[in-house]
Design an enzyme around this catalytic site. Sequence first.
Site, PDB file in Angstrom:
ATOM      1  N   LYS A 187       0.861  -1.169   0.000  1.00 32.88           N
ATOM      2  CA  LYS A 187       0.000   0.000   0.000  1.00 32.88           C
ATOM      3  C   LYS A 187       0.905   1.228   0.000  1.00 32.88           C
ATOM      4  O   LYS A 187       1.545   1.521   1.007  1.00 32.88           O
ATOM      5  CB  LYS A 187      -0.939   0.048   1.200  1.00 32.88           C
ATOM      6  CG  LYS A 187      -1.975   1.186   1.031  1.00 32.88           C
ATOM      7  CD  LYS A 187      -2.601   1.665   2.321  1.00 32.88           C
ATOM      8  CE  LYS A 187      -1.892   2.843   2.953  1.00 32.88           C
ATOM      9  NZ  LYS A 187      -1.736   4.011   2.069  1.00 32.88           N
ATOM     10  N   GLU A 263       9.727   1.059  10.873  1.00 32.52           N
ATOM     11  CA  GLU A 263      10.726   2.107  10.703  1.00 32.52           C
ATOM     12  C   GLU A 263       9.987   3.409  10.965  1.00 32.52           C
ATOM     13  O   GLU A 263       9.188   3.841  10.134  1.00 32.52           O
ATOM     14  CB  GLU A 263      11.297   2.092   9.281  1.00 32.52           C
ATOM     15  CG  GLU A 263      12.023   0.812   8.919  1.00 32.52           C
ATOM     16  CD  GLU A 263      13.500   0.833   9.337  1.00 32.52           C
ATOM     17  OE1 GLU A 263      14.007   1.893   9.744  1.00 32.52           O
ATOM     18  OE2 GLU A 263      14.134  -0.231   9.246  1.00 32.52           O
ATOM     19  N   CYS A 297      13.167  10.663   8.042  1.00 35.85           N
ATOM     20  CA  CYS A 297      13.035  10.133   9.401  1.00 35.85           C
ATOM     21  C   CYS A 297      14.343  10.324  10.170  1.00 35.85           C
ATOM     22  O   CYS A 297      14.351  10.441  11.395  1.00 35.85           O
ATOM     23  CB  CYS A 297      12.656   8.656   9.355  1.00 35.85           C
ATOM     24  SG  CYS A 297      13.580   7.713   8.138  1.00 35.85           S
ATOM     25  N   GLU A 394       9.147  15.620  16.530  1.00 37.62           N
ATOM     26  CA  GLU A 394       9.596  15.518  15.148  1.00 37.62           C
ATOM     27  C   GLU A 394       8.854  16.534  14.292  1.00 37.62           C
ATOM     28  O   GLU A 394       7.632  16.541  14.272  1.00 37.62           O
ATOM     29  CB  GLU A 394       9.329  14.105  14.633  1.00 37.62           C
ATOM     30  CG  GLU A 394      10.007  13.808  13.305  1.00 37.62           C
ATOM     31  CD  GLU A 394       9.767  12.378  12.842  1.00 37.62           C
ATOM     32  OE1 GLU A 394       8.652  11.869  13.076  1.00 37.62           O
ATOM     33  OE2 GLU A 394      10.673  11.776  12.250  1.00 37.62           O
TER      34      GLU A 394
END
Lengths: 495, 495
Positions: A187, A263, A297, A394
């Site tokens: 996906k 992750e 990331c 973040e």
Amino acid sequence: MANQPEPVRDAKPKYTQLFINNEWVNSSSGKTFEDKDPATFEKIADVQEGDAADVDKAVKAAKEAFKLGSPWRRMDASQRGRIINKIADLIEQNTQLLASLECRDVGKPFVHAVGDVQKAVNVMRYSAGWADKISGKTIPVDGEFFTYTRLEPVGVCAAIVPWNNPIALLTWKVGPALAAGCTLVVKPAEQTPLTTLHFAQLCKEAGLPAGVFNVIPGYGPTAGSALAKHMDVDKISFTGSTEVGRLIMKASAESNLKKVTLELGGKSPNIVFADADLDEAVEVSHLGLFFNMGQSCSAASRTYVQEEIYDQFVAKSTERAKKKTVGDPFDPKNESGPQVDGMQYKKILELIESGKKEGAKLMTGGAKIEGKGYFIQPTVFADVTDNMRIAREEIFGPVQQIIKFKTIEEAIERANDTSYGLASAVHTKDINKALTLANSLRAGTVWVNTYHAIRPQAPFGGYKESGTGREHGEEGILEYCEIKTVTIKVPHKNS
Amino acid sequence: MPNQPEPIRDAKPKYTQLFINNEWVNSSSGKTFEDKDPATFEKIADVQEGDAADVDKAVKAAKEAFKLGSPWRRMDASQRGRIINKIADLIERDSQLLASLECRDVGKPFAHAVGDIQAAAKELRYCAGWADKISGKTIPVDGEFFTYTRLEPVGVCAAIIPWNFPLALLTWKVGAALAAGCTLVVKPAEQTPLTTLHFAQLCKEAEVPAGVFNVIPGYGPTAGSALAKHMDVDKISFTGSTEVGRLIMKASGESNLKKVTLELGGKSPNIVFADADLDQAVEVSHFGLFFNMGQCCTAASRTYVQEEIYDQFVAKSTERAKKKTVGDPFDPKNENGPQVDDEQYKKILELIESGKKEGAKLMTGGAKIEGKGYFIQPTVFADVTDNMRIAREEIFGPVQQIIKFKTIEEAIDRANDTAYGLAAAVHTKDINKALTLANSVRAGTVWVNCYHVVTSQAPFGGYKESGTGREHGEEGIHEYCEIKTVTIKVPHKNS
């Protein structure tokens, strides 16, 4: 790649449907969603929207393709490797179209999109080489037995791919999964489905048997959730936010305890000692944060600078950020494009405001860029302290935090004071500082005098809440294997 | 061990408190729970009952012991190995007491308890040898870099131990965790805490530094849950039911995404072909089911017998079960003792009733044994079909299911038709049948012409809902490691 391809500004995708069993089909519901260009707000295409019913069909196809005796299960491992190499060849041949689609979908500068396509090729070639080297062992157990292990493919794998590096991160999962002999249902992120869809056609062209690779474009709460909960999916690999990573793990627990690789996010410390090469450290730290519009990331989002060089470092970083060119990603003069969508754009601007409110010193930027497109000014905050939101959360945008420190012990402690643990870096010429930091930082990757050096050969992944499991390297291949121990009684063993 | 120790029938535990930071302390609440003998219903001892507050203290101690610069972190890996070997020596020294306590706590025949103690010592010696061989790699990445991986200890580990092989299964987790350099907080099963508590004192005697090994006796919903949810626990390893395994994974998703290893239930297929050595197959299959009163996650609980030899197999298995001696586990004439507690006892009897109701043919047993103690008659059902509850649900008791099959393809299909995947066995002299079955059955361990051969050297664990991760072997050690990739920029690399 000898020649840089020319960008195709109005590149249109050839494939906008679901890919199941090597066929392009519409979604069960007939619904479509709009795929937009974040630099212009224009619609690129309408893409078929898959949901749980479509996921079910795809998983059935993947399960069938994984059955004992199927063409995929009976194939020599080396032949799997050849097919994966063939897909790499086809990606390379289609670089111009893929890079142009990626540039429109993500908004990243065209030359970076070309780089992403090249990375995708490299990951596939690396994984192809592993296919016939995935080895079990024979083991000298006690007793009259012959014991060996086999590394079997784990089975039907769900892969949920993020929007920041779509085709590259797709291959991080697909390369090893195919090398190990698994089948997949992918996906792609709803913001950026185009290159994954084109990739599917390349798999078919490369001779991948029907059902081995399937794509269901759609949304997380529908298609993604259906994959995470599915009783016939043996493993799920997810790259994305820590928040959604938790949902994936819970869904595994509530369904069939499928294997989980995550992750997730990061707030990576980037530590600059007084003895570092200052200009190099400034440039590397700048790229470490601003690359891909801050949408990595592993972004260098907490830059700790030793007090002796702090003022110089802030001044040079501010100057560098001021020089950053932001605009149309197809124009080669622009270093940065827009953020990927409205949701990210708002979140970043809100965090910038929190930085101002909480007393960080705004050196440059700090606001949106007027006009069409999700463009934000490259922003630098100095005198940031560890408790500020911009130092803890973040941001995933073009906002650099520069923080002062004194001693190496303090640097280690403050660097590790986070629930994340994805990456980190240290800038120094001193061997003892370099090795001490490298061994003390609790992060899956440590860079010394460099940043964002990620290679298919070396494992990548998170400590703590940045994830579980590794991608790349031998370890990345093993993530798609299930170990079976076979013990056979023998009449008389000898060593 | 040359001489078998004599059993101590009324063995009393020396340690019944919580073990935190190398000290024996009472629980915060002051509560205790009764530890009972399932063969006599007598109380062996009152044990201090730990809960979330005590878990908190233990985790703090384990976290402190894991800090950079601590004695444990600064210790040579080889020295960790020496300490682990010392603990093994002390286990052997105290084997008489440990085996007697285990026999009282679990109800397993004394000779088997002695075997468990030996297995525990062996496990620790195996792990001790790994301590200074846990190696990362240097990796030839693209570009001007020097890249290496380090296998760091994952951190503070929670270990939740089951009641069927308390000391032995404790060492599966502790040996690997200590070899890798982790620190631990252990929660033994509330039914069987005694040998784990004594083991803690042996760790102290072997000079494991304070805080490295801690024990909190208590219950799952309180102490166990607190560990699974704790934000400072980096990894949890759980052996027990699939039902609780799900709760552990959810708790990880809802807390800090701690790493999870699960060793769960099974319904392992045991396939006997017509060409097998019949008497050996009968005996091995019998042992595969009835060992430890059926209380093995790997129990041979679905015995598929090829039709040509089916009637003979059923007759011989029935005769063998009839001969089984059940009673006082301290009496060497008894092959079996009681089930571990009332909850298990009731569950097994209920499943036996379901077998009768659903039409299985009861060949022998099928009821409890009157008198004190949780004793159940060794039971054999023939003409079992795959849809019966006794063929699908884990019984964990002395109840053998014998099922008829025709062809090898059918055997593989029916063997794999389960959500579990822990172990499997095949009995045949034919090389093609043996290897085909071994490669086709989806289970973490496959035995050929043997059963229950589980050794420290070879990885053990579940496919599918039988678990995730592996214990034993090199893979078991790696479960306690976190991989870090360090990439250093260099001026000029050469291969």
